[in-house]
Design an enzyme around this catalytic site. Structure first.
Site, PDB file in Angstrom:
ATOM      1  N   PHE A  24     -19.170   0.283  22.412  1.00  0.00           N
ATOM      2  CA  PHE A  24     -19.076   0.647  23.546  1.00  0.00           C
ATOM      3  C   PHE A  24     -17.860   0.566  24.299  1.00  0.00           C
ATOM      4  O   PHE A  24     -17.025  -0.573  24.146  1.00  0.00           O
ATOM      5  CB  PHE A  24     -20.005   0.039  24.627  1.00  0.00           C
ATOM      6  CG  PHE A  24     -20.313   0.563  25.871  1.00  0.00           C
ATOM      7  CD1 PHE A  24     -20.943   1.742  26.227  1.00  0.00           C
ATOM      8  CD2 PHE A  24     -19.558  -0.298  26.788  1.00  0.00           C
ATOM      9  CE1 PHE A  24     -20.834   2.024  27.564  1.00  0.00           C
ATOM     10  CE2 PHE A  24     -19.679   0.079  28.217  1.00  0.00           C
ATOM     11  CZ  PHE A  24     -20.182   1.386  28.597  1.00  0.00           C
ATOM     12  N   GLY A  25     -17.081   1.637  24.785  1.00  0.00           N
ATOM     13  CA  GLY A  25     -15.855   1.703  25.400  1.00  0.00           C
ATOM     14  C   GLY A  25     -16.081   1.956  26.798  1.00  0.00           C
ATOM     15  O   GLY A  25     -16.822   2.992  27.204  1.00  0.00           O
ATOM     16  N   TYR A  26     -15.264   1.478  27.748  1.00  0.00           N
ATOM     17  CA  TYR A  26     -15.236   1.379  29.159  1.00  0.00           C
ATOM     18  C   TYR A  26     -13.978   1.490  29.684  1.00  0.00           C
ATOM     19  O   TYR A  26     -13.706   1.810  31.136  1.00  0.00           O
ATOM     20  CB  TYR A  26     -16.351   0.283  29.837  1.00  0.00           C
ATOM     21  CG  TYR A  26     -15.254  -0.863  29.477  1.00  0.00           C
ATOM     22  CD1 TYR A  26     -14.647  -1.543  30.212  1.00  0.00           C
ATOM     23  CD2 TYR A  26     -16.018  -1.807  28.270  1.00  0.00           C
ATOM     24  CE1 TYR A  26     -13.913  -2.943  29.789  1.00  0.00           C
ATOM     25  CE2 TYR A  26     -15.285  -2.869  27.976  1.00  0.00           C
ATOM     26  CZ  TYR A  26     -14.118  -3.408  28.573  1.00  0.00           C
ATOM     27  OH  TYR A  26     -13.827  -4.702  28.326  1.00  0.00           O
ATOM     28  N   GLY A  27     -12.716   1.544  28.984  1.00  0.00           N
ATOM     29  CA  GLY A  27     -11.502   1.584  29.619  1.00  0.00           C
ATOM     30  C   GLY A  27     -10.947   2.652  28.757  1.00  0.00           C
ATOM     31  O   GLY A  27     -11.190   3.854  28.718  1.00  0.00           O
ATOM     32  N   SER A  28      -9.856   2.319  28.100  1.00  0.00           N
ATOM     33  CA  SER A  28      -8.945   3.240  27.466  1.00  0.00           C
ATOM     34  C   SER A  28      -9.715   3.822  26.269  1.00  0.00           C
ATOM     35  O   SER A  28      -9.398   5.129  25.756  1.00  0.00           O
ATOM     36  CB  SER A  28      -7.627   2.909  26.944  1.00  0.00           C
ATOM     37  OG  SER A  28      -7.708   1.794  26.063  1.00  0.00           O
ATOM     38  N   GLU A  99      -7.435  -4.570  20.622  1.00  0.00           N
ATOM     39  CA  GLU A  99      -8.150  -4.955  21.733  1.00  0.00           C
ATOM     40  C   GLU A  99      -7.737  -6.573  21.533  1.00  0.00           C
ATOM     41  O   GLU A  99      -8.599  -7.491  22.015  1.00  0.00           O
ATOM     42  CB  GLU A  99      -9.550  -4.926  21.557  1.00  0.00           C
ATOM     43  CG  GLU A  99      -9.845  -3.488  21.759  1.00  0.00           C
ATOM     44  CD  GLU A  99      -9.674  -2.797  22.995  1.00  0.00           C
ATOM     45  OE1 GLU A  99      -9.811  -3.544  24.152  1.00  0.00           O
ATOM     46  OE2 GLU A  99      -9.119  -1.544  23.141  1.00  0.00           O
TER      47      GLU A  99
END
Length: 191
Positions: A24-28, A99
């Site tokens: 799950f990605g929520y930024g870049s 990350e």
């Protein structure tokens, strides 16, 4: 905890026994998928909200002058919309490096936006116990910080503006991100 978390993530969660993993990605990660993936789908994670409280020493800032990037903070009644990617375990060598600045990965459940079904997958979160954590500030203070920050991956403002654009494409309202964007645009207009 050191802000370089590569080894910690790889030791805590070996993934070699799996054929694929959802991330799950929520930024870049929403708008910059610089890794191979099997599929991607819009998703929502419950009990968390996005905040620009993490320092970026390696992408959108420098060790001497870190930028500000997104992390998640626990918020029981909140949810955060982002993009999920199905990837092979080999991709995490790249992702752990990308990350590495204070982010730890852990398994959690997220929900698909299109059908409400859920899946367990990984998410990277930089908590307050890492050396790169900057913590809370007003949206105006965060915008001013972002306006003056730049790193090897480019201006910190680019990160914020691309994230806001990606959230609009997902039809995801994020009051925190959009308030910082508004403050930043006002600063840039008068610069």
């Amino acid at each position: 905890m050191s802000h370089n978390t590569i080894e910690q993530n790889q030791q805590a969660q070996p993934l070699d026994h799996l054929d694929s993993v959802w991330l799950f990605g929520y930024g870049s990660l929403i708008y910059k998928a610089d890794f191979p993936y099997l599929q991607r789908r819009p998703a929502r994670i419950h009990g968390w909200e996005r905040r620009f409280w993490q320092g970026s020493h390696d992408h959108r800032g420098t060790p001497e002058s870190p930028g500000r990037v997104a992390t998640l903070i626990e918020a029981p009644d909140a949810n955060c919309i982002g993009m999920a990617y199905e990837v092979t375990p080999a991709v995490f060598a790249h992702l752990d490096h990308r990350e590495k600045n204070g982010y730890l990965r852990f398994f959690t459940e997220f929900e698909w936006l299109d059908d409400g079904q859920s899946v367990e997958g990984l998410v990277y979160v930089a908590g307050p116990d890492n050396e790169a954590y900057l913590g809370a500030a007003t949206e105006a203070e965060i915008a001013a910080h972002i306006a003056r920050s730049e790193g090897p991956s480019g201006p910190n403002s680019e990160y914020l503006l691309k994230l806001a654009e990606a959230l609009r494409e997902l039809e995801a309202h994020d009051a925190h991100v959009f308030a910082i964007e508004s403050e930043l645009r006002a600063l840039l207009e008068f610069a």
